[in-house]
Motif scaffolding. Sequence first.
Motif, PDB file in Angstrom:
ATOM      1  N   CYS A 288       0.813  -1.211   0.000  1.00 32.64           N
ATOM      2  CA  CYS A 288       0.000   0.000   0.000  1.00 32.64           C
ATOM      3  C   CYS A 288       0.849   1.265   0.000  1.00 32.64           C
ATOM      4  CB  CYS A 288      -0.916   0.020   1.221  1.00 32.64           C
ATOM      5  SG  CYS A 288      -2.042  -1.394   1.304  1.00 32.64           S
ATOM      6  N   SER A 290       1.998   2.832   2.323  1.00 34.05           N
ATOM      7  CA  SER A 290       1.839   3.708   3.477  1.00 34.05           C
ATOM      8  C   SER A 290       2.985   3.507   4.456  1.00 34.05           C
ATOM      9  CB  SER A 290       0.500   3.420   4.168  1.00 34.05           C
ATOM     10  OG  SER A 290       0.422   2.060   4.551  1.00 34.05           O
ATOM     11  N   LEU A 417      -4.631  -2.871  -7.123  1.00 33.29           N
ATOM     12  CA  LEU A 417      -5.303  -1.878  -6.294  1.00 33.29           C
ATOM     13  C   LEU A 417      -6.669  -2.388  -5.827  1.00 33.29           C
ATOM     14  CD1 LEU A 417      -5.281   0.956  -5.088  1.00 33.29           C
ATOM     15  CD2 LEU A 417      -6.279   1.805  -7.218  1.00 33.29           C
ATOM     16  N   ALA A 418      -7.396  -3.025  -6.751  1.00 29.80           N
ATOM     17  CA  ALA A 418      -8.710  -3.570  -6.392  1.00 29.80           C
ATOM     18  C   ALA A 418      -8.582  -4.651  -5.327  1.00 29.80           C
ATOM     19  CB  ALA A 418      -9.399  -4.129  -7.639  1.00 29.80           C
ATOM     20  N   ILE A 420      -6.084  -5.025  -3.182  1.00 32.75           N
ATOM     21  CA  ILE A 420      -5.636  -4.404  -1.936  1.00 32.75           C
ATOM     22  C   ILE A 420      -6.818  -3.809  -1.184  1.00 32.75           C
ATOM     23  CG2 ILE A 420      -4.352  -2.441  -0.979  1.00 32.75           C
ATOM     24  CD1 ILE A 420      -2.181  -2.999  -3.061  1.00 32.75           C
ATOM     25  N   GLN A 421      -7.667  -3.096  -1.901  1.00 34.51           N
ATOM     26  CA  GLN A 421      -8.839  -2.487  -1.264  1.00 34.51           C
ATOM     27  C   GLN A 421      -9.790  -3.550  -0.730  1.00 34.51           C
ATOM     28  OE1 GLN A 421     -10.287  -0.014  -4.462  1.00 34.51           O
ATOM     29  NE2 GLN A 421      -8.987   1.718  -3.892  1.00 34.51           N
ATOM     30  N   PHE A 422     -10.006  -4.610  -1.529  1.00 33.91           N
ATOM     31  CA  PHE A 422     -10.917  -5.679  -1.124  1.00 33.91           C
ATOM     32  C   PHE A 422     -10.396  -6.399   0.109  1.00 33.91           C
ATOM     33  CE2 PHE A 422     -11.707 -10.315  -1.508  1.00 33.91           C
ATOM     34  CZ  PHE A 422     -13.063 -10.323  -1.198  1.00 33.91           C
ATOM     35  N   THR A 424      -8.060  -5.412   2.261  1.00 35.04           N
ATOM     36  CA  THR A 424      -7.941  -4.527   3.401  1.00 35.04           C
ATOM     37  C   THR A 424      -9.280  -4.387   4.128  1.00 35.04           C
ATOM     38  OG1 THR A 424      -6.152  -3.261   2.342  1.00 35.04           O
ATOM     39  CG2 THR A 424      -7.337  -2.191   4.155  1.00 35.04           C
ATOM     40  N   ALA A 425     -10.349  -4.207   3.343  1.00 39.42           N
ATOM     41  CA  ALA A 425     -11.685  -4.127   3.941  1.00 39.42           C
ATOM     42  C   ALA A 425     -12.065  -5.441   4.592  1.00 39.42           C
ATOM     43  CB  ALA A 425     -12.704  -3.738   2.876  1.00 39.42           C
TER      44      ALA A 425
END
Length: 430
Positions: A288, A290, A417-418, A420-422, A424-425
């Motif tokens: 990510c 971060s 990215l998709a 990672i978002q999935f 992570t949620a």
Amino acid sequence: MSDYIPQELILQILTRLPPKSLLRFRCVSKSWCSLISSPNFIAMHTRQLTLSNHFTSNTRTLIRRYDLNQRKELYSVHFDTNQSFNIDHDAQIEFPFSGFVPSYFRIVGSCNGLLCISDDLLGNKDTIILWNPTIRRKLNLPIPHATLESSEENVGVLGFGFDCNANDYKVVRLAYVQRGDWYKVPPLVEVYTVKEGEWRGVSAPAPRYCIAEHFWSQAFVSGKLHWIAFQRSGGRGSMVSCLVLWFDLGNEVFGEMVLPESLVRESPMNMALGVVAESLAVFQSNRCMSGRCCSIWMMREYGAVESWSRLFNTDLDGHLGIPLGVRKNGEVLMAARSGELISHKTRTEGSRNLGIFGTKSSFYVDSYCESLVLLLEGKEVKGTEASDSESDSSEEYEEEEEEEDDEVQSREHFVELAMIQFLTALLSEF
């Protein structure tokens, strides 16, 4: 002349020759052809090859990447010495499956010169191929039962290695059925063996752990396959803890190992397993972006949790990306965010560009050797092909071969990215 040379001596000489020479020598006589093509000789040649690679000082490394200019996967073999990383021009590899997927295959793993590749990374999810690039032989695996028989979407995690007790190569698949916003556990486990030529179940109970979709990786060490897995440490909403899940190819049973304490709470997306100096290793970096930390841990004594040792730790300085492997001289091979393969010096924190380019996530690094594996079971690869049935997928992607240079990078970035978002949620709700 062979009539005057003891058969045992001929055998010892032949087992030390490279595979390409042996393929030519099958034309010497019927007896030599029969000998070189026999399962016993191929097994002896592979064992000798393994011993030679263990003691040799001239390590060879396989590099795979997706080239944007040529719009295809490129493979190269390099001599990894303390001073150089020169290409081995005698081991040229032409990838024969170009055009079957819109981008590039996932390399599940490699073992004794045999590669296991799958189209589940940025393409479909049903094609698994065993491929020996040295002798240009391939074996298309049948579609797993979980895919054929299930009416529900399932996510497959693969592993590939060699069962020395059975003298057989095995592919293991863990199929997680998607249920709403999560996966059903335990997964359905299937094993494909080259000798049997079909998928079958295993009698051992499957583990009640999950493995991160898309970002999973495997490592084959000490006769076992390994993956990063995770579980909830308490009730719903509690923290996720990670571990190493293993599968013994001989006994076909599962087990687990503890990670270093600093990695137990790390996101499973940020860890990949590999092999360093024939030992199990964990490559950690933040996808990510971060976080800025990147590290490599190695288990110096297999199975001994206390032997985990951190080999490498650095702050990403803006251009460093994903750690891929460790060279013989201790430098770390990394895929830069700009698409360059670099060799990073761990002591001086300096790095140099190796002149190898590809999309950031398409790089694959592993040790390499040449072998005769699949000489009997595989089919000859001719031209550009992917399946025995000439799958409709080739036609499906025919028009995409004309795509612009940046489309593969865009697809690569979008899928990552998709996911990672999935995930992570998903992990925050787990």
